[in-house]
Write a protein that holds these residues in place. Sequence first.
Motif, PDB file in Angstrom:
ATOM      1  N   ALA A   5       0.835  -1.194   0.000  1.00 51.12           N
ATOM      2  CA  ALA A   5       0.000   0.000   0.000  1.00 51.12           C
ATOM      3  C   ALA A   5       0.876   1.253   0.000  1.00 51.12           C
ATOM      4  N   ARG A   6       0.414   2.270  -0.705  1.00 50.48           N
ATOM      5  CA  ARG A   6       1.176   3.517  -0.770  1.00 50.48           C
ATOM      6  C   ARG A   6       1.139   4.227   0.571  1.00 50.48           C
ATOM      7  N   GLN A   7       2.287   4.655   1.037  1.00 53.81           N
ATOM      8  CA  GLN A   7       2.427   5.383   2.290  1.00 53.81           C
ATOM      9  C   GLN A   7       3.181   6.676   1.993  1.00 53.81           C
ATOM     10  N   GLY A   8       2.430   7.731   1.673  1.00 47.78           N
ATOM     11  CA  GLY A   8       3.064   8.968   1.264  1.00 47.78           C
ATOM     12  C   GLY A   8       3.711   8.808  -0.101  1.00 47.78           C
ATOM     13  N   LEU A   9       5.027   9.090  -0.170  1.00 50.59           N
ATOM     14  CA  LEU A   9       5.753   8.968  -1.423  1.00 50.59           C
ATOM     15  C   LEU A   9       6.332   7.579  -1.637  1.00 50.59           C
ATOM     16  N   GLY A  42       4.558   0.451   1.132  1.00 51.48           N
ATOM     17  CA  GLY A  42       4.872  -0.488   2.187  1.00 51.48           C
ATOM     18  C   GLY A  42       5.405  -1.781   1.602  1.00 51.48           C
ATOM     19  N   PRO A  43       5.696  -2.763   2.453  1.00 48.64           N
ATOM     20  CA  PRO A  43       6.228  -4.036   1.974  1.00 48.64           C
ATOM     21  C   PRO A  43       5.239  -4.736   1.043  1.00 48.64           C
ATOM     22  N   GLU A  44       5.784  -5.496   0.083  1.00 49.97           N
ATOM     23  CA  GLU A  44       4.927  -6.198  -0.868  1.00 49.97           C
ATOM     24  C   GLU A  44       4.059  -7.234  -0.169  1.00 49.97           C
ATOM     25  N   VAL A  45       2.934  -7.507  -0.779  1.00 53.27           N
ATOM     26  CA  VAL A  45       1.982  -8.466  -0.232  1.00 53.27           C
ATOM     27  C   VAL A  45       2.125  -9.780  -0.989  1.00 53.27           C
ATOM     28  N   GLY A  68      -9.823 -36.732 -13.840  1.00 53.21           N
ATOM     29  CA  GLY A  68     -11.005 -37.330 -13.230  1.00 53.21           C
ATOM     30  C   GLY A  68     -11.132 -37.097 -11.742  1.00 53.21           C
ATOM     31  N   GLU A  69     -10.255 -36.282 -11.162  1.00 50.92           N
ATOM     32  CA  GLU A  69     -10.251 -36.057  -9.716  1.00 50.92           C
ATOM     33  C   GLU A  69     -10.985 -34.766  -9.369  1.00 50.92           C
ATOM     34  N   SER A  70     -11.538 -34.719  -8.155  1.00 49.14           N
ATOM     35  CA  SER A  70     -12.118 -33.497  -7.599  1.00 49.14           C
ATOM     36  C   SER A  70     -11.262 -33.053  -6.423  1.00 49.14           C
ATOM     37  N   LEU A  71     -10.707 -31.851  -6.540  1.00 46.42           N
ATOM     38  CA  LEU A  71      -9.830 -31.302  -5.500  1.00 46.42           C
ATOM     39  C   LEU A  71     -10.498 -30.077  -4.908  1.00 46.42           C
ATOM     40  N   GLY A  72     -10.663 -30.060  -3.593  1.00 44.59           N
ATOM     41  CA  GLY A  72     -11.275 -28.930  -2.911  1.00 44.59           C
ATOM     42  C   GLY A  72     -10.229 -27.944  -2.427  1.00 44.59           C
ATOM     43  N   LEU A  73     -10.560 -26.648  -2.493  1.00 40.10           N
ATOM     44  CA  LEU A  73      -9.691 -25.593  -1.977  1.00 40.10           C
ATOM     45  C   LEU A  73     -10.545 -24.723  -1.066  1.00 40.10           C
ATOM     46  N   VAL A  74     -10.204 -24.719   0.234  1.00 35.19           N
ATOM     47  CA  VAL A  74     -11.005 -23.988   1.210  1.00 35.19           C
ATOM     48  C   VAL A  74     -10.122 -23.024   1.987  1.00 35.19           C
ATOM     49  N   GLY A  75     -10.750 -22.032   2.579  1.00 33.24           N
ATOM     50  CA  GLY A  75     -10.056 -21.029   3.373  1.00 33.24           C
ATOM     51  C   GLY A  75     -10.918 -19.793   3.482  1.00 33.24           C
ATOM     52  N   GLU A  76     -10.565 -18.923   4.412  1.00 25.08           N
ATOM     53  CA  GLU A  76     -11.342 -17.710   4.620  1.00 25.08           C
ATOM     54  C   GLU A  76     -11.134 -16.711   3.493  1.00 25.08           C
ATOM     55  N   SER A  77     -12.008 -15.706   3.428  1.00 24.47           N
ATOM     56  CA  SER A  77     -11.836 -14.619   2.471  1.00 24.47           C
ATOM     57  C   SER A  77     -10.494 -13.942   2.722  1.00 24.47           C
ATOM     58  N   GLY A  78      -9.767 -13.663   1.636  1.00 25.95           N
ATOM     59  CA  GLY A  78      -8.474 -13.005   1.756  1.00 25.95           C
ATOM     60  C   GLY A  78      -7.306 -13.942   1.944  1.00 25.95           C
ATOM     61  N   CYS A  79      -7.565 -15.265   1.925  1.00 25.11           N
ATOM     62  CA  CYS A  79      -6.473 -16.219   2.150  1.00 25.11           C
ATOM     63  C   CYS A  79      -5.636 -16.438   0.886  1.00 25.11           C
ATOM     64  N   GLY A  80      -6.121 -16.008  -0.287  1.00 25.09           N
ATOM     65  CA  GLY A  80      -5.371 -16.170  -1.522  1.00 25.09           C
ATOM     66  C   GLY A  80      -5.995 -17.118  -2.519  1.00 25.09           C
ATOM     67  N   LYS A  81      -7.182 -17.663  -2.227  1.00 22.74           N
ATOM     68  CA  LYS A  81      -7.819 -18.626  -3.126  1.00 22.74           C
ATOM     69  C   LYS A  81      -8.069 -18.033  -4.515  1.00 22.74           C
ATOM     70  N   SER A  82      -8.638 -16.828  -4.541  1.00 21.27           N
ATOM     71  CA  SER A  82      -8.976 -16.220  -5.829  1.00 21.27           C
ATOM     72  C   SER A  82      -7.727 -15.876  -6.625  1.00 21.27           C
ATOM     73  N   THR A  83      -6.687 -15.396  -5.952  1.00 17.46           N
ATOM     74  CA  THR A  83      -5.438 -15.072  -6.650  1.00 17.46           C
ATOM     75  C   THR A  83      -4.820 -16.329  -7.242  1.00 17.46           C
ATOM     76  N   LEU A  84      -4.800 -17.407  -6.458  1.00 21.11           N
ATOM     77  CA  LEU A  84      -4.267 -18.670  -6.953  1.00 21.11           C
ATOM     78  C   LEU A  84      -5.089 -19.159  -8.147  1.00 21.11           C
TER      79      LEU A  84
END
Length: 520
Positions: free
Chosen positions: A276-280, A283-286, A299-315
């Motif tokens: 996040a921008r802090q003035g000029l 901050g550290p990368e996320v 043929g496999e079904s793999l589940g991916l679970v976790g709370e909002s913000g855990c990185g599921k959507s980015t992955l």
Amino acid sequence: MIGVEGLSLAIHGTPILRKVSFGIAPGEILGLVGESGSGKSMTALALMGLLPPGAVPEGVAALDGENLLAATEARLCALRGNEIGMIFQEPMTALNPVRTIGDQVAETLRVHGAAGKAEARRIARETLDRVGLSKIGMDRYPHELSGGQRQRVCIAAAVALHPRLLIADEPTTALDVTTQAQILDLLKGLVAEQGMALMLITHDLAVVSGMADRVAVMRAGEVVERGETNAVLRRPSHAYTAKLIEASGHQPDRDALAERAAVLSAEAVVRTYPGARQGLTRGPEVRAVDGVSLTLHRGESLGLVGESGCGKSTLTRALLGLEPVQAGRITLNGGPVGPDMPTDRRAAIQVVFQDPFGSFNPRWRVARLVAEPFHLFGARPADWREQVAGMLEAVGLSRSDMEKFPHEFSGGQRQRIAIARALITRPDVLVLDEAVSALDVSIRAQILDLLADLQGRFGLSYLFISHDLSVVRSVTDRVMVMQAGKIVEEGETERVFTAPAHAYTRSLIAAAPRLELISA
């Protein structure tokens, strides 16, 4: 305190509600359950005096003997927020995006003349603290908050004047299990603390079983069953109630997974974003995804679970080749995955989104919507209409549906169209991003059965992303648990659910609502 007797409603002559009757006492929680279109929300809007144009109500909806259906708009304005509060399902649309959360909570107090500007802001701060937002500044805007935090702001605005009745319309549908548990605990605590009545509208019987003192079951505008929650859920007298209970615990029939070759894999994948921008400076990368590795077999079904913000959507975006990664490697059928991957390889991995209506062009007919992925091949094949018709029939729709528009279908039918669109290129991998979380339990059961059938017929591999742990448990072979960008636990689904090794996994499982009925 609230007495609804013979409430009927027609909109432009079309019957919507038919002789609805129930009561709510002070300090009581009533669960109003039923599928989409059953009339739950219209019942709530009738109590609030927020019915759409053309609506003609009949009967009685009394607050301490005063018939709300006969009240003037001026009287209803005095009651809304003061005596009756309402929490809507989607907080982002319920909140004003250009006003701070402090102003929006204080507004209720000022509109009703309960406090001046300074006093209203003081009470707003206290109310936000009480709903668990003590560390959130009042100068924040809705888009700066998470889904759970926005829902808490809506609750704060609804209870700022200590209403005697609080109506919560699907308040936790889109939330992950831990945030859902926190919101439900908060609502239960407010009922106990303030002695108000709560009408909880939901299609999730597990939530009702853990929250409500009594339950009313609605179908096609009528209350078909009502009574004490445990009694109704243990010994339902109406076939529709029994159908809902059965669908809540539905287990689709799936073929046993044999040892098969890997179709999608990721090795030590890292995806970062600038801080996040802090003035000029910044901050550290996320690190949204931090060294994640996975393998999905054919043929496999793999589940991916976790709370909002855990990185599921980015992955997920990285696996779909929509975003670059800073480290690691992703392969699909042995070839690299990334933003510059050939379009013909993109056809091998498709996605079904949570909200199919939002992912459709509302001006396109179904034939064009389903055929849209053919642009990956440069042009639609000559027999594209036959292929579209065949895929619609494969997902339980008909050839005649090709000429209809998305708004002409129910939620479950739209999800079937979304699945048909994803399958039209005959992919090897289907990513299901919260594909059933917003569906009613019976429609959800139908979609899960459909997915199991399609997997057996087409040899599909599923990456199933969901916050509904009961669904993940019933439809996946293996599960991965994600926290703060890392995979903290993985293994065979039943082993992870019955004997979780990581504390975070245990907390997720403990937070998930269960349809538990007390024996007589």
